[in-house]
Write a protein that holds these residues in place. Structure first.
Motif, PDB file in Angstrom:
ATOM      1  N   ALA A 156       2.700  90.034  22.726  1.00  0.00           N
ATOM      2  CA  ALA A 156       3.089  89.421  23.998  1.00  0.00           C
ATOM      3  C   ALA A 156       2.723  87.946  24.022  1.00  0.00           C
ATOM      4  CB  ALA A 156       2.422  90.150  25.156  1.00  0.00           C
ATOM      5  N   ALA A 157       1.593  87.583  23.395  1.00  0.00           N
ATOM      6  CA  ALA A 157       1.188  86.175  23.359  1.00  0.00           C
ATOM      7  C   ALA A 157       2.158  85.328  22.550  1.00  0.00           C
ATOM      8  CB  ALA A 157      -0.217  86.059  22.776  1.00  0.00           C
ATOM      9  N   GLY A 175       5.446  86.009  22.687  1.00  0.00           N
ATOM     10  CA  GLY A 175       6.747  86.226  23.319  1.00  0.00           C
ATOM     11  C   GLY A 175       7.483  87.456  22.837  1.00  0.00           C
ATOM     12  N   ILE A 176       6.772  88.396  22.235  1.00  0.00           N
ATOM     13  CA  ILE A 176       7.389  89.584  21.635  1.00  0.00           C
ATOM     14  C   ILE A 176       6.935  90.824  22.393  1.00  0.00           C
ATOM     15  CG2 ILE A 176       7.539  90.993  19.542  1.00  0.00           C
ATOM     16  CD1 ILE A 176       7.031  88.349  17.981  1.00  0.00           C
ATOM     17  N   GLN A 177       7.872  91.701  22.725  1.00  0.00           N
ATOM     18  CA  GLN A 177       7.585  92.907  23.495  1.00  0.00           C
ATOM     19  C   GLN A 177       7.535  94.114  22.570  1.00  0.00           C
ATOM     20  OE1 GLN A 177      10.030  93.199  27.049  1.00  0.00           O
ATOM     21  NE2 GLN A 177      10.369  90.997  27.058  1.00  0.00           N
ATOM     22  N   LEU A 178       6.331  94.554  22.296  1.00  0.00           N
ATOM     23  CA  LEU A 178       6.061  95.704  21.419  1.00  0.00           C
ATOM     24  C   LEU A 178       5.597  96.862  22.286  1.00  0.00           C
ATOM     25  CD1 LEU A 178       5.623  96.758  18.423  1.00  0.00           C
ATOM     26  CD2 LEU A 178       3.247  95.960  18.706  1.00  0.00           C
ATOM     27  N   THR A 179       6.175  98.061  22.086  1.00  0.00           N
ATOM     28  CA  THR A 179       5.860  99.213  22.927  1.00  0.00           C
ATOM     29  C   THR A 179       5.278 100.353  22.112  1.00  0.00           C
ATOM     30  OG1 THR A 179       7.957 100.392  22.701  1.00  0.00           O
ATOM     31  CG2 THR A 179       7.882  98.582  24.322  1.00  0.00           C
ATOM     32  N   TRP A 180       4.692 101.311  22.829  1.00  0.00           N
ATOM     33  CA  TRP A 180       4.189 102.509  22.169  1.00  0.00           C
ATOM     34  C   TRP A 180       5.312 103.302  21.511  1.00  0.00           C
ATOM     35  CZ3 TRP A 180       0.186 104.931  26.114  1.00  0.00           C
ATOM     36  CH2 TRP A 180      -0.976 104.154  26.105  1.00  0.00           C
ATOM     37  N   ASP A 181       6.514 103.251  22.067  1.00  0.00           N
ATOM     38  CA  ASP A 181       7.634 103.941  21.429  1.00  0.00           C
ATOM     39  C   ASP A 181       7.925 103.352  20.050  1.00  0.00           C
ATOM     40  OD1 ASP A 181       8.275 105.754  23.581  1.00  0.00           O
ATOM     41  OD2 ASP A 181       8.971 104.004  24.678  1.00  0.00           O
ATOM     42  N   LEU A 216      -6.558  85.585  17.928  1.00  0.00           N
ATOM     43  CA  LEU A 216      -5.114  85.441  17.730  1.00  0.00           C
ATOM     44  C   LEU A 216      -4.393  85.148  19.040  1.00  0.00           C
ATOM     45  CD1 LEU A 216      -4.288  88.257  15.141  1.00  0.00           C
ATOM     46  CD2 LEU A 216      -4.187  85.793  14.790  1.00  0.00           C
ATOM     47  N   ILE A 217      -4.740  85.842  20.109  1.00  0.00           N
ATOM     48  CA  ILE A 217      -4.088  85.596  21.392  1.00  0.00           C
ATOM     49  C   ILE A 217      -4.333  84.158  21.827  1.00  0.00           C
ATOM     50  CG2 ILE A 217      -4.094  86.214  23.836  1.00  0.00           C
ATOM     51  CD1 ILE A 217      -4.800  89.115  22.895  1.00  0.00           C
ATOM     52  N   GLY A 218      -5.574  83.693  21.677  1.00  0.00           N
ATOM     53  CA  GLY A 218      -5.871  82.313  22.038  1.00  0.00           C
ATOM     54  C   GLY A 218      -5.141  81.316  21.173  1.00  0.00           C
ATOM     55  N   ALA A 219      -5.126  81.552  19.863  1.00  0.00           N
ATOM     56  CA  ALA A 219      -4.464  80.630  18.942  1.00  0.00           C
ATOM     57  C   ALA A 219      -2.963  80.578  19.193  1.00  0.00           C
ATOM     58  CB  ALA A 219      -4.749  81.041  17.503  1.00  0.00           C
ATOM     59  N   LEU A 220      -2.375  81.693  19.625  1.00  0.00           N
ATOM     60  CA  LEU A 220      -0.939  81.700  19.873  1.00  0.00           C
ATOM     61  C   LEU A 220      -0.548  80.838  21.068  1.00  0.00           C
ATOM     62  CD1 LEU A 220      -0.234  85.407  18.976  1.00  0.00           C
ATOM     63  CD2 LEU A 220       0.866  83.426  17.908  1.00  0.00           C
ATOM     64  N   GLY A 232      -3.714  94.705  33.230  1.00  0.00           N
ATOM     65  CA  GLY A 232      -2.475  95.463  33.097  1.00  0.00           C
ATOM     66  C   GLY A 232      -2.700  96.847  32.531  1.00  0.00           C
ATOM     67  N   ARG A 233      -1.634  97.603  32.425  1.00  0.00           N
ATOM     68  CA  ARG A 233      -1.684  98.988  31.948  1.00  0.00           C
ATOM     69  C   ARG A 233      -1.987  99.048  30.457  1.00  0.00           C
ATOM     70  NH1 ARG A 233       2.745 102.653  34.566  1.00  0.00           N
ATOM     71  NH2 ARG A 233       3.015 103.188  32.366  1.00  0.00           N
ATOM     72  N   ALA A 234      -2.482 100.207  30.056  1.00  0.00           N
ATOM     73  CA  ALA A 234      -2.814 100.404  28.652  1.00  0.00           C
ATOM     74  C   ALA A 234      -1.596 100.251  27.749  1.00  0.00           C
ATOM     75  CB  ALA A 234      -3.446 101.783  28.452  1.00  0.00           C
ATOM     76  N   ASP A 235      -0.449 100.762  28.188  1.00  0.00           N
ATOM     77  CA  ASP A 235       0.726 100.691  27.330  1.00  0.00           C
ATOM     78  C   ASP A 235       1.354  99.305  27.301  1.00  0.00           C
ATOM     79  OD1 ASP A 235       1.598 100.908  29.937  1.00  0.00           O
ATOM     80  OD2 ASP A 235       3.131 102.420  29.528  1.00  0.00           O
ATOM     81  N   GLN A 236       0.759  98.357  28.032  1.00  0.00           N
ATOM     82  CA  GLN A 236       1.191  96.962  27.969  1.00  0.00           C
ATOM     83  C   GLN A 236       0.084  96.076  27.401  1.00  0.00           C
ATOM     84  OE1 GLN A 236       2.383  96.151  31.999  1.00  0.00           O
ATOM     85  NE2 GLN A 236       4.317  97.248  31.790  1.00  0.00           N
ATOM     86  N   GLY A 237      -0.903  96.706  26.756  1.00  0.00           N
ATOM     87  CA  GLY A 237      -1.954  95.957  26.091  1.00  0.00           C
ATOM     88  C   GLY A 237      -3.254  95.855  26.852  1.00  0.00           C
ATOM     89  N   ALA A 238      -3.310  96.384  28.094  1.00  0.00           N
ATOM     90  CA  ALA A 238      -4.526  96.327  28.916  1.00  0.00           C
ATOM     91  C   ALA A 238      -5.096  94.915  28.950  1.00  0.00           C
ATOM     92  CB  ALA A 238      -5.568  97.329  28.409  1.00  0.00           C
ATOM     93  N   SER A 239      -4.232  93.953  29.264  1.00  0.00           N
ATOM     94  CA  SER A 239      -4.605  92.548  29.265  1.00  0.00           C
ATOM     95  C   SER A 239      -4.687  92.014  30.680  1.00  0.00           C
ATOM     96  CB  SER A 239      -3.569  91.742  28.474  1.00  0.00           C
ATOM     97  OG  SER A 239      -3.803  90.356  28.598  1.00  0.00           O
ATOM     98  N   VAL A 240      -5.565  91.036  30.882  1.00  0.00           N
ATOM     99  CA  VAL A 240      -5.635  90.378  32.191  1.00  0.00           C
ATOM    100  C   VAL A 240      -4.631  89.246  32.295  1.00  0.00           C
ATOM    101  CG1 VAL A 240      -8.066  90.943  32.457  1.00  0.00           C
ATOM    102  CG2 VAL A 240      -7.439  88.728  31.501  1.00  0.00           C
TER     103      VAL A 240
END
Length: 615
Positions: A315-316, A318-324, A167-171, A594-602
């Motif tokens: 995030a891929a 353009g949407i910012q989803l948080t643990w909150d 999904l991240i790649g396709a986006l 990146g941090r776990a709460d931001q998706g732990a993405s490179v």
């Protein structure tokens, strides 16, 4: 009569949209600029480039690719024949090529992506590649789609990191209509409760390795997805609730006529979408669809791994989803599913009880899902109340059960298993962590006990086997975050911790690592951020410090005075630069993740623009 949207669903969706306004707008502008309006994308290629694109084709497909009329469809597959979940994909490309051809398009296998199994690598050094494999899959998907030959895509993948990576790649090619094509679960085997019992007996030395292997092979016994409700089956449910599968296709067994018919229809449908201006994946996966996916996950007690994957997927787009957002939605969404590890049933029992269709119907009628979304089946989520059937060999959809057929497995909203989804955020002087309480007894959701600190899961296992730990304890496993070693799953701890609980001890786990999607009865604060390797407070916890884990209040604290904790030097527990099992190849990932709460993405993380998004 349309059911009013639940106010929490509405509020959370609105705040996600507001905080994502700039990044989502920029994303949509990019993908709309990339869209070809009238002609197949490949017609823009110079002749030499195009010739390379059909050099290996023959017959009708060669003429179709060479021509300028028929839409081109990319097949991106995670097939391999070692993993049971992905082995059924061996036949899918040929089926899909036939189906796409009959629908008026032409399909080519554009690329393959790796698919590794956390079940095989569990407790082994290969697990340190697991989370990073998601981003490798995303990049491999990007490579597959980069040839500008395609007007639509079919993504073949099931398991843990594979679906999020696809999904991240396709986006990144969000202008393409895209359909995910599942393969289905294996038949039910040894009941999960019995498998768990044998695992605990083995951890205590009361069962032999032969006993354990017999139990495991009776559980995982044929082609298809493992039947417990871990990350793989959470993937399938979540993407169907988001409208990325054809309705009712997630849990149809491989090797059946219905599975073949649904696969063919996926090929047909992607051509229709490409020809008729159907929703592209980037337009489809908007804030409402993302919230729907989170709600489906929470309502069924799905995998905690999605608190990493869904923010990265969002995030891929353009949407910012948080643990909150997860926590606030969880407080409003009732628990409707009891599938192992949250109960004794497996995913086939869930499907037989009404499955995704009954779940979606119940949530829609309660105002807990956005009905007005785009899906690969067309506008509106109501279409996903329907189940597929074969009628004289023809694929048809009929209304699924409006109410559960087995309330021990799937409940209606009026009589849930619990009033909340059971996924919570813990916060305190150790940082922020995620916990899942849907399988944790209420009496075990608050634990105050001395810490026993380890820098490796194998250190804990050795201490348990030697009899050192037979008391109330908060087990701390640190230096397991994404920067330290790629954030491996620590599911292998579960049997021993379960034994300690069964002996009557207060037990909790605190770690900056992950637990499996199969994590269950052990209260666990996981994915703690900031991680110890990055200077997080967990690096300062010592043996016998008292730790309070309180899932009811949403707190996680070490009961050490602030001035004493701040004055301590972090323990020197960082892992040496790892080599072997391919780990040396991922040094760049560990240094940039990146941090776990931001998706732990490179990949570049979206920067928070207001106080609701944690730094």
């Amino acid at each position: 009569m349309t059911t009013p949207l639940h106010p929490v669903i509405e509020q959370v969706t609105q705040r996600i949209a507001e905080r994502s306004s700039r990044t989502r707008t920029a994303y949509l502008e990019r993908i709309r600029a990339a869209a070809d309006e009238d002609r197949p994308a490949r017609t823009e290629l110079p002749c030499s480039n195009l010739a390379h694109g059909f050099a290996a084709c023959s017959g009708q497909d060669r003429l179709a690719v060479k021509g300028a009329e028929k839409p081109g469809v990319a097949i991106v597959s995670a097939y391999n024949d070692m993993l049971s979940a992905h082995q059924p994909y061996v036949d899918f490309p040929a089926w899909l090529k036939d189906a796409v051809r009959e629908a008026g398009g032409v399909a080519q296998v554009a690329g393959g992506v790796p698919a590794m199994c956390d079940g095989i690598t569990q407790g082994r050094t290969g697990m340190e590649l697991s989370l990073f494999s998601r981003d490798v899959i995303a990049m491999a998907t990007g490579v597959a789609l980069s040839h500008e030959m395609f007007d639509g895509a079919l993504l073949l993948g099931v398991c843990d990191k594979i679906v999020p990576g696809l999904l991240i790649g396709a986006l990144s090619f969000g202008h393409l209509p895209t359909v995910l094509v599942p393969a289905g679960p294996m038949p039910s085997g040894l009941p999960n409760k019995e498998k768990s019992r044998i695992r605990q007996l083995f951890a205590e030395g009361k069962a032999t390795q032969e006993d354990l292997l017999e139990a495991e092979s009776a559980s995982y016994h044929s082609p298809g997805t493992c039947t417990f409700y871990g990350t793989a089956n959470s993937n399938q449910l979540v993407v169907e609730v988001m409208g990325l599968h054809l309705p009712g296709s997630s849990f149809v067994a491989p090797g059946t006529p219905l599975r073949r018919a649904l696969t063919d229809e996926a090929g047909n449908q992607v051509v229709r979408l490409a020809q008729n201006g159907g929703a592209s994946i980037g337009e489809l996966l908007d804030e409402k669809a993302i919230v729907n996916g989170v709600v489906g996950l929470l309502a069924t007690g799905g995998s905690t791994n999605h608190t990493l994957h869904l923010p990265a997927i969002a995030a891929a787009a353009g949407i910012q989803l948080t643990w909150d957002d997860f926590a606030d939605l969880s407080a409003a969404v009732p628990s409707l599913g009891k599938v192992y590890p949250n109960g004794s049933a497996d995913i086939n029992h869930f499907a037989a009880a009404g499955g995704v269709q009954t779940l979606i119907g119940q949530l829609l009628d309660a105002g807990l899902l956005h009905p007005d979304v785009q899906t690969v089946a067309g506008p509106g989520l109501d279409r996903y109340r329907q189940q597929p059937f074969l009628d004289d060999g023809e694929l048809v959809w009929r209304d699924g059960p409006a109410e559960s057929l087995d309330p021990e497995v799937l409940r209606d909203v009026a009589e849930p298993f619990a009033p909340e989804g059971g996924m919570r955020v813990l916060e305190g002087n150790l940082g922020r962590a995620v916990t899942k309480v849907s399988a944790v007894e209420p009496a075990n959701r608050t634990v105050t006990a001395p810490a026993r600190v380890f820098d490796d899961q194998h250190e804990f296992s050795a201490a348990f086997k030697s009899g050192e730990i037979d008391h109330d304890v908060v087990v701390v496993i640190r230096n397991q975050g994404p920067q330290a070693n790629g954030m491996p799953e620590l599911h292998g701890l579960t049997p021993a911790l379960g034994v300690l609980m069964d002996r009557g001890h207060q037990v909790a786990l605190v770690t900056d690592g992950r637990m499996s999607g199969a994590s269950g009865k052990v209260p666990s604060a996981i994915q703690l951020t900031p991680e110890a390797t990055a200077g997080g407070p967990l690096a300062k916890v010592r043996d016998d410090d008292v730790v309070r884990f309180d899932a009811e209040r949403g707190t996680l604290e070490v009961l050490v005075p602030d001035d004493e904790l701040s004055s301590r030097e972090p323990a020197d527990g960082a892992n040496p630069e790892p080599y072997g099992t391919g780990r040396e190849l991922f040094a760049a990932f560990r240094s940039t993740v990146g941090r776990a709460d931001q998706g732990a993405s490179v990949f570049t993380q979206l920067q928070p623009e207001n106080s609701e998004v944690r730094a």
